[in-house]
Design a protein around this motif. Structure first.
Motif, PDB file in Angstrom:
ATOM      1  N   GLY A   6       0.859  -1.196   0.000  1.00  0.00           N
ATOM      2  CA  GLY A   6       0.000   0.000   0.000  1.00  0.00           C
ATOM      3  C   GLY A   6       0.884   1.231   0.000  1.00  0.00           C
ATOM      4  O   GLY A   6       1.768   1.365   0.854  1.00  0.00           O
ATOM      5  N   ILE A   7       0.656   2.120  -0.986  1.00  0.00           N
ATOM      6  CA  ILE A   7       1.501   3.326  -1.043  1.00  0.00           C
ATOM      7  C   ILE A   7       0.613   4.568  -1.077  1.00  0.00           C
ATOM      8  O   ILE A   7      -0.340   4.645  -1.845  1.00  0.00           O
ATOM      9  N   LYS A   8       0.932   5.523  -0.238  1.00  0.00           N
ATOM     10  CA  LYS A   8       0.143   6.772  -0.189  1.00  0.00           C
ATOM     11  C   LYS A   8       0.969   7.920  -0.757  1.00  0.00           C
ATOM     12  O   LYS A   8       2.177   8.000  -0.506  1.00  0.00           O
ATOM     13  N   ARG A   9       0.293   8.771  -1.501  1.00  0.00           N
ATOM     14  CA  ARG A   9       0.929   9.985  -2.025  1.00  0.00           C
ATOM     15  C   ARG A   9       0.741  11.079  -0.976  1.00  0.00           C
ATOM     16  O   ARG A   9      -0.396  11.359  -0.580  1.00  0.00           O
ATOM     17  N   ILE A  35       5.976   9.777  -2.681  1.00  0.00           N
ATOM     18  CA  ILE A  35       5.526   8.557  -2.004  1.00  0.00           C
ATOM     19  C   ILE A  35       5.818   8.715  -0.512  1.00  0.00           C
ATOM     20  O   ILE A  35       6.855   9.272  -0.127  1.00  0.00           O
ATOM     21  N   ASN A  36       4.885   8.278   0.342  1.00  0.00           N
ATOM     22  CA  ASN A  36       5.114   8.312   1.785  1.00  0.00           C
ATOM     23  C   ASN A  36       6.435   7.565   2.093  1.00  0.00           C
ATOM     24  O   ASN A  36       6.630   6.441   1.625  1.00  0.00           O
ATOM     25  N   PRO A  37       7.378   8.185   2.827  1.00  0.00           N
ATOM     26  CA  PRO A  37       8.703   7.571   3.012  1.00  0.00           C
ATOM     27  C   PRO A  37       8.653   6.133   3.544  1.00  0.00           C
ATOM     28  O   PRO A  37       9.430   5.282   3.107  1.00  0.00           O
ATOM     29  N   VAL A  60       1.622  -2.837  -6.322  1.00  0.00           N
ATOM     30  CA  VAL A  60       1.443  -1.658  -5.466  1.00  0.00           C
ATOM     31  C   VAL A  60       0.021  -1.130  -5.634  1.00  0.00           C
ATOM     32  O   VAL A  60      -0.521  -1.135  -6.732  1.00  0.00           O
ATOM     33  N   VAL A  61      -0.568  -0.692  -4.515  1.00  0.00           N
ATOM     34  CA  VAL A  61      -1.943  -0.193  -4.524  1.00  0.00           C
ATOM     35  C   VAL A  61      -1.948   1.206  -3.931  1.00  0.00           C
ATOM     36  O   VAL A  61      -1.360   1.422  -2.866  1.00  0.00           O
ATOM     37  N   SER A  62      -2.580   2.156  -4.627  1.00  0.00           N
ATOM     38  CA  SER A  62      -2.720   3.483  -4.047  1.00  0.00           C
ATOM     39  C   SER A  62      -4.163   3.952  -4.208  1.00  0.00           C
ATOM     40  O   SER A  62      -4.777   3.752  -5.250  1.00  0.00           O
ATOM     41  N   ILE A  63      -4.684   4.566  -3.169  1.00  0.00           N
ATOM     42  CA  ILE A  63      -6.074   5.019  -3.156  1.00  0.00           C
ATOM     43  C   ILE A  63      -6.071   6.538  -3.087  1.00  0.00           C
ATOM     44  O   ILE A  63      -5.476   7.115  -2.174  1.00  0.00           O
ATOM     45  N   GLY A  64      -6.731   7.169  -4.045  1.00  0.00           N
ATOM     46  CA  GLY A  64      -6.753   8.623  -4.080  1.00  0.00           C
ATOM     47  C   GLY A  64      -7.089   9.101  -5.479  1.00  0.00           C
ATOM     48  O   GLY A  64      -7.478   8.303  -6.340  1.00  0.00           O
ATOM     49  N   ALA A  91      -7.645  11.160  -0.714  1.00  0.00           N
ATOM     50  CA  ALA A  91      -7.231   9.966   0.053  1.00  0.00           C
ATOM     51  C   ALA A  91      -8.237   9.753   1.189  1.00  0.00           C
ATOM     52  O   ALA A  91      -8.501  10.672   1.961  1.00  0.00           O
ATOM     53  N   PRO A  92      -8.822   8.548   1.304  1.00  0.00           N
ATOM     54  CA  PRO A  92      -9.839   8.337   2.345  1.00  0.00           C
ATOM     55  C   PRO A  92      -9.233   8.129   3.737  1.00  0.00           C
ATOM     56  O   PRO A  92      -8.019   7.997   3.888  1.00  0.00           O
ATOM     57  N   LEU A  93     -10.131   8.054   4.744  1.00  0.00           N
ATOM     58  CA  LEU A  93      -9.696   7.816   6.122  1.00  0.00           C
ATOM     59  C   LEU A  93      -9.195   6.365   6.271  1.00  0.00           C
ATOM     60  O   LEU A  93      -9.554   5.498   5.469  1.00  0.00           O
ATOM     61  N   PRO A  94      -8.368   6.102   7.313  1.00  0.00           N
ATOM     62  CA  PRO A  94      -7.748   4.782   7.456  1.00  0.00           C
ATOM     63  C   PRO A  94      -8.709   3.592   7.370  1.00  0.00           C
ATOM     64  O   PRO A  94      -8.380   2.589   6.755  1.00  0.00           O
ATOM     65  N   LEU A  95      -9.910   3.683   7.956  1.00  0.00           N
ATOM     66  CA  LEU A  95     -10.800   2.507   7.931  1.00  0.00           C
ATOM     67  C   LEU A  95     -11.208   2.175   6.499  1.00  0.00           C
ATOM     68  O   LEU A  95     -11.252   1.000   6.115  1.00  0.00           O
ATOM     69  N   THR A  96     -11.479   3.209   5.693  1.00  0.00           N
ATOM     70  CA  THR A  96     -11.827   2.947   4.290  1.00  0.00           C
ATOM     71  C   THR A  96     -10.613   2.379   3.558  1.00  0.00           C
ATOM     72  O   THR A  96     -10.741   1.445   2.766  1.00  0.00           O
ATOM     73  N   VAL A  97      -9.430   2.932   3.818  1.00  0.00           N
ATOM     74  CA  VAL A  97      -8.202   2.402   3.183  1.00  0.00           C
ATOM     75  C   VAL A  97      -8.060   0.919   3.539  1.00  0.00           C
ATOM     76  O   VAL A  97      -7.819   0.076   2.663  1.00  0.00           O
ATOM     77  N   ALA A  98      -8.275   0.584   4.809  1.00  0.00           N
ATOM     78  CA  ALA A  98      -8.130  -0.819   5.251  1.00  0.00           C
ATOM     79  C   ALA A  98      -9.167  -1.701   4.557  1.00  0.00           C
ATOM     80  O   ALA A  98      -8.859  -2.825   4.149  1.00  0.00           O
ATOM     81  N   LYS A 117       4.517   2.123   8.403  1.00  0.00           N
ATOM     82  CA  LYS A 117       3.962   2.144   9.769  1.00  0.00           C
ATOM     83  C   LYS A 117       2.996   3.324   9.938  1.00  0.00           C
ATOM     84  O   LYS A 117       2.085   3.271  10.736  1.00  0.00           O
ATOM     85  N   GLN A 118       3.232   4.399   9.169  1.00  0.00           N
ATOM     86  CA  GLN A 118       2.289   5.515   9.226  1.00  0.00           C
ATOM     87  C   GLN A 118       2.490   6.408   8.012  1.00  0.00           C
ATOM     88  O   GLN A 118       3.584   6.439   7.430  1.00  0.00           O
ATOM     89  N   ALA A 119       1.405   7.095   7.647  1.00  0.00           N
ATOM     90  CA  ALA A 119       1.507   8.081   6.586  1.00  0.00           C
ATOM     91  C   ALA A 119       1.914   9.389   7.245  1.00  0.00           C
ATOM     92  O   ALA A 119       1.324   9.785   8.256  1.00  0.00           O
ATOM     93  N   CYS A 124      -1.591   8.748  11.201  1.00  0.00           N
ATOM     94  CA  CYS A 124      -2.624   7.932  11.858  1.00  0.00           C
ATOM     95  C   CYS A 124      -2.071   6.654  12.478  1.00  0.00           C
ATOM     96  O   CYS A 124      -2.450   6.284  13.576  1.00  0.00           O
ATOM     97  N   ASN A 125      -1.202   5.941  11.752  1.00  0.00           N
ATOM     98  CA  ASN A 125      -0.678   4.661  12.240  1.00  0.00           C
ATOM     99  C   ASN A 125      -1.838   3.718  12.580  1.00  0.00           C
ATOM    100  O   ASN A 125      -1.940   3.204  13.696  1.00  0.00           O
ATOM    101  N   GLN A 126      -2.763   3.546  11.632  1.00  0.00           N
ATOM    102  CA  GLN A 126      -3.961   2.735  11.894  1.00  0.00           C
ATOM    103  C   GLN A 126      -4.210   1.666  10.830  1.00  0.00           C
ATOM    104  O   GLN A 126      -4.829   0.645  11.112  1.00  0.00           O
TER     105      GLN A 126
HETATM  106  P1  AMP Z   1      -1.868   5.424   8.298  1.00  0.00           P
HETATM  107  O1  AMP Z   1      -2.485   4.370   9.167  1.00  0.00           O
HETATM  108  O2  AMP Z   1      -2.889   6.319   7.632  1.00  0.00           O
HETATM  109  O3  AMP Z   1      -0.818   6.221   9.026  1.00  0.00           O
HETATM  110  O4  AMP Z   1      -1.148   4.691   7.087  1.00  0.00           O
HETATM  111  C1  AMP Z   1      -0.351   3.533   7.266  1.00  0.00           C
HETATM  112  C2  AMP Z   1      -0.023   2.922   5.942  1.00  0.00           C
HETATM  113  O5  AMP Z   1      -1.219   2.548   5.247  1.00  0.00           O
HETATM  114  C3  AMP Z   1       0.707   3.835   4.941  1.00  0.00           C
HETATM  115  O6  AMP Z   1       2.091   3.900   5.231  1.00  0.00           O
HETATM  116  C4  AMP Z   1       0.404   3.109   3.623  1.00  0.00           C
HETATM  117  O7  AMP Z   1       1.210   1.944   3.490  1.00  0.00           O
HETATM  118  C5  AMP Z   1      -1.042   2.660   3.838  1.00  0.00           C
HETATM  119  N1  AMP Z   1      -1.962   3.703   3.295  1.00  0.00           N
HETATM  120  C6  AMP Z   1      -2.513   4.740   3.980  1.00  0.00           C
HETATM  121  N2  AMP Z   1      -3.278   5.491   3.147  1.00  0.00           N
HETATM  122  C7  AMP Z   1      -3.186   4.928   1.917  1.00  0.00           C
HETATM  123  C8  AMP Z   1      -3.729   5.232   0.637  1.00  0.00           C
HETATM  124  N3  AMP Z   1      -4.517   6.305   0.441  1.00  0.00           N
HETATM  125  N4  AMP Z   1      -3.421   4.418  -0.403  1.00  0.00           N
HETATM  126  C9  AMP Z   1      -2.637   3.324  -0.217  1.00  0.00           C
HETATM  127  N5  AMP Z   1      -2.088   2.979   0.966  1.00  0.00           N
HETATM  128  C10 AMP Z   1      -2.357   3.767   2.027  1.00  0.00           C
END
Ligand code: AMP
Length: 248
Positions: A6-9, A35-37, A60-64, A91-98, A117-119, A124-126
């Motif tokens: 999962g990769i977040k921009r 890309i989120n480091p 790789v999957v990215s949501i946004g 980019a949606p909230l963590p629960l939708t991403v999950a 581990k977190q964006a 959030c780290n969720q």
């Molecule tokens: P977070 O819990 O939001 O801090 O994000 C933790 C991890 O979830 C990130 O480092 C990504 O690997 C993945 N993630 C979060 N948001 C997205 C997104 N919009 N698209 C893809 N992966 C995501």
């Protein structure tokens, strides 16, 4: 062996964040995005696992919004095999991403869901924890070392005051910490090759997911400005500390 990453921009970590004039969020117009480091570290680790297990596939999957395709292409240039863009207005909230990641995992049946581990934008780290709960898979978060022995993974986690070594069966969710590896740079030939790699675009409804935010951001504001420091001599130090303590 299949690995989904999962990769977040996010706003590049070197950018000084500016709050929008209407306090609705941070300014992203004309701002460098990357890309989120921690996700770059996750992509690097997936590629290293693929180098050890050449039959492995890295997705790789990215949501946004559409702009995340640039981030997917970056990961493809680093060495991922294909990309999935789940198109959402923001980019949606963590629960939708999950939930999205669970739906993609259900379709792709990977052995590892590798996340940061977190964006670094919302901190959030969720997502890893939520995805692990939704999938009912073992999770290893804040991981600084991964080794695979057949269908078993050994991971070292960075915990307060030490390192914790875990062993768990695959499939599993793993989230990366800073010391897991140092990501490589994309070479020009690989950047060119990445343009030919498959990139599938899906919507939330393709995955049967409805976005239902469970909170609303009311306001984003700057932290209070720090007060200027005071210059004092050694003799003045103890009375100065007492005075500051008395002032609360
Ligand atoms: P977070 O819990 O939001 O801090 O994000 C933790 C991890 O979830 C990130 O480092 C990504 O690997 C993945 N993630 C979060 N948001 C997205 C997104 N919009 N698209 C893809 N992966 C995501």
């Amino acid at each position: 062996m299949k690995i989904i990453v999962g990769i977040k921009r996010v706003i590049d970590y070197t950018v000084k964040i500016r709050i929008k004039a209407d306090a609705s969020g941070v300014e992203t117009n004309n701002v460098k995005m990357s890309i989120n480091p921690f996700d770059e570290i996750a992509v690097e680790e997936a590629i290293r696992l693929k180098e050890k297990h050449p039959e492995a596939e890295v997705i790789v999957v990215s949501i946004g919004p559409t702009s995340v395709q640039e981030t997917i292409r970056h990961a493809l240039a680093l060495g991922a095999d294909r990309g999935i863009h789940v198109d959402t207005p923001a980019a949606p909230l963590p629960l939708t991403v999950a939930k999205v990641l669970k739906a993609v995992v259900d379709n792709e049946t990977p052995h590892i869901l590798l996340l940061g581990k977190q964006a670094i934008d919302d901190d959030c780290n969720q997502v890893a924890q939520m995805a692990s709960a939704l999938l009912n898979w073992p999770q290893a978060t804040f991981v600084s070392h991964i080794s695979l022995e057949g269908q078993t993974c050994r991971a070292i986690r960075e915990v307060d005051g030490g390192l914790e070594t875990l062993s768990f069966p695959l499939p599993a969710v793993i989230s990366t910490d800073l010391r897991l590896n140092t990501p490589r740079y994309a070479t020009l030939p690989n950047i060119m090759k990445s343009k030919q790699k498959p990139l599938q675009v899906l919507t939330l409804s393709d995955l049967g997911i409805e976005e239902s935010p469970h909170f609303k951001v009311l306001k984003v504001s700057e932290p209070p400005a720090r007060k200027a420091g005071a210059k004092i001599t050694v003799e003045e130090l103890v009375p100065y500390i007492k005075k500051v303590q008395a002032e609360g």
